[in-house]
Motif scaffolding. Structure first.
Motif, PDB file in Angstrom:
ATOM      1  N   GLY A 137      12.591   1.905 -19.961  1.00  0.00           N
ATOM      2  CA  GLY A 137      11.480   1.006 -19.644  1.00  0.00           C
ATOM      3  C   GLY A 137      11.439   0.519 -18.207  1.00  0.00           C
ATOM      4  N   VAL A 138      12.594   0.290 -17.593  1.00  0.00           N
ATOM      5  CA  VAL A 138      12.601  -0.215 -16.220  1.00  0.00           C
ATOM      6  C   VAL A 138      12.015   0.809 -15.247  1.00  0.00           C
ATOM      7  CG1 VAL A 138      14.100  -0.946 -14.316  1.00  0.00           C
ATOM      8  CG2 VAL A 138      14.410  -1.932 -16.584  1.00  0.00           C
ATOM      9  N   PRO A 139      12.463   2.080 -15.264  1.00  0.00           N
ATOM     10  CA  PRO A 139      11.817   3.054 -14.361  1.00  0.00           C
ATOM     11  C   PRO A 139      10.331   3.238 -14.680  1.00  0.00           C
ATOM     12  CG  PRO A 139      13.886   3.942 -15.178  1.00  0.00           C
ATOM     13  CD  PRO A 139      13.624   2.680 -15.928  1.00  0.00           C
ATOM     14  N   TYR A 140       9.984   3.201 -15.968  1.00  0.00           N
ATOM     15  CA  TYR A 140       8.575   3.316 -16.342  1.00  0.00           C
ATOM     16  C   TYR A 140       7.760   2.184 -15.719  1.00  0.00           C
ATOM     17  CZ  TYR A 140       4.335   2.754 -19.058  1.00  0.00           C
ATOM     18  OH  TYR A 140       3.024   2.583 -19.426  1.00  0.00           O
ATOM     19  N   ALA A 141       8.250   0.957 -15.853  1.00  0.00           N
ATOM     20  CA  ALA A 141       7.522  -0.203 -15.331  1.00  0.00           C
ATOM     21  C   ALA A 141       7.408  -0.157 -13.808  1.00  0.00           C
ATOM     22  CB  ALA A 141       8.203  -1.488 -15.776  1.00  0.00           C
ATOM     23  N   ILE A 142       8.487   0.274 -13.142  1.00  0.00           N
ATOM     24  CA  ILE A 142       8.451   0.362 -11.681  1.00  0.00           C
ATOM     25  C   ILE A 142       7.377   1.353 -11.235  1.00  0.00           C
ATOM     26  CG2 ILE A 142       9.740   1.148  -9.651  1.00  0.00           C
ATOM     27  CD1 ILE A 142      12.248  -0.071 -10.982  1.00  0.00           C
ATOM     28  N   LEU A 143       7.350   2.523 -11.889  1.00  0.00           N
ATOM     29  CA  LEU A 143       6.344   3.524 -11.518  1.00  0.00           C
ATOM     30  C   LEU A 143       4.942   3.093 -11.929  1.00  0.00           C
ATOM     31  CD1 LEU A 143       8.289   6.758 -12.470  1.00  0.00           C
ATOM     32  CD2 LEU A 143       7.679   5.995 -10.176  1.00  0.00           C
ATOM     33  N   ARG A 144       4.815   2.575 -13.114  1.00  0.00           N
ATOM     34  CA  ARG A 144       3.496   2.223 -13.653  1.00  0.00           C
ATOM     35  C   ARG A 144       2.840   1.101 -12.854  1.00  0.00           C
ATOM     36  NH1 ARG A 144      -0.995   1.317 -14.746  1.00  0.00           N
ATOM     37  NH2 ARG A 144      -1.917   0.938 -16.770  1.00  0.00           N
ATOM     38  N   PHE A 145       3.606   0.057 -12.590  1.00  0.00           N
ATOM     39  CA  PHE A 145       3.014  -1.106 -11.941  1.00  0.00           C
ATOM     40  C   PHE A 145       3.289  -1.148 -10.437  1.00  0.00           C
ATOM     41  CE2 PHE A 145       3.806  -2.350 -16.381  1.00  0.00           C
ATOM     42  CZ  PHE A 145       2.491  -2.437 -16.792  1.00  0.00           C
ATOM     43  N   GLY A 146       4.366  -0.486  -9.986  1.00  0.00           N
ATOM     44  CA  GLY A 146       4.669  -0.443  -8.554  1.00  0.00           C
ATOM     45  C   GLY A 146       3.698   0.451  -7.811  1.00  0.00           C
TER      46      GLY A 146
END
Length: 192
Positions: A86-95
């Protein structure tokens, strides 16, 4: 010839060799699972800890199987795995944002799920399970699931989430401590 051994293979039974294997010279080869049973068939392979599986009584742990993991250990390993993906997903998705971020995030989440399925299928452990100390095994024989069942189990967790996450809570009171996905693929989570 003793009463416990089948008659020699004469080649006239429709191509079926029976419980004993024969080499081309007609010699009987021993059963790979040890001593033959009452009809020449070997016993079911045991769990890694030893002993014979006894799954006749639902809700009772088969003989020789390590203890089943409690709900807290299962939830802890699931949350750790969710954070790792989830952390890499969130970084890519929202970053990154936008369509590119959503697409990259989805690719990373899918790749992580496939990799975790591979790990669980071949070793019984995802990174979260390794940290917590649990393993997912087949209920019948205590062996690892294999990639196909592990990936299918991961997809079937959708059923655990549908009725208000009831399937994820089910191991708290189930006799075999299984989620709905575990029941479908016949898997158990142990804490060796």
């Amino acid at each position: 010839m003793s009463d416990r051994q089948p008659p020699p293979y004469d080649g006239n039974n429709g191509g079926q060799s029976g419980p004993w294997e024969h080499d081309p010279q007609g010699q009987q080869q021993p059963n790979p699972y040890g001593q033959p049973g009452p009809y020449g068939q070997g016993p079911i392979p045991s769990y890694p800890g030893g002993g014979q599986p006894d799954v006749a009584n639902y809700g009772q742990q088969p003989t020789g199987m390590p203890p089943l993991a409690n709900w807290g250990a299962r939830a802890g390993s699931y949350l750790l795995d969710a954070l790792i993906i989830g952390v890499p997903y969130a970084i890519l998705r929202f970053g990154i944002g936008g369509t590119a971020g959503a697409l990259l995030g989805a690719v990373v989440a899918l790749a992580g799920s496939i990799y975790f399925s591979y790990l669980e299928g071949t070793t019984g452990q995802t990174p979260g399970k390794k940290i917590v100390g649990t393993r997912t095994l087949r209920e019948a024989d205590g062996q690892v699931l294999g990639f196909g069942l592990a990936f299918g189990r991961r997809l079937l967790h959708i059923l655990d989430a549908l009725p208000c996450y009831l399937g994820f809570l089910w191991p708290a009171w189930d006799a075999k401590k299984q989620t709905f996905a575990d029941k479908i693929v016949h898997s158990v989570v142990i804490k060796p």
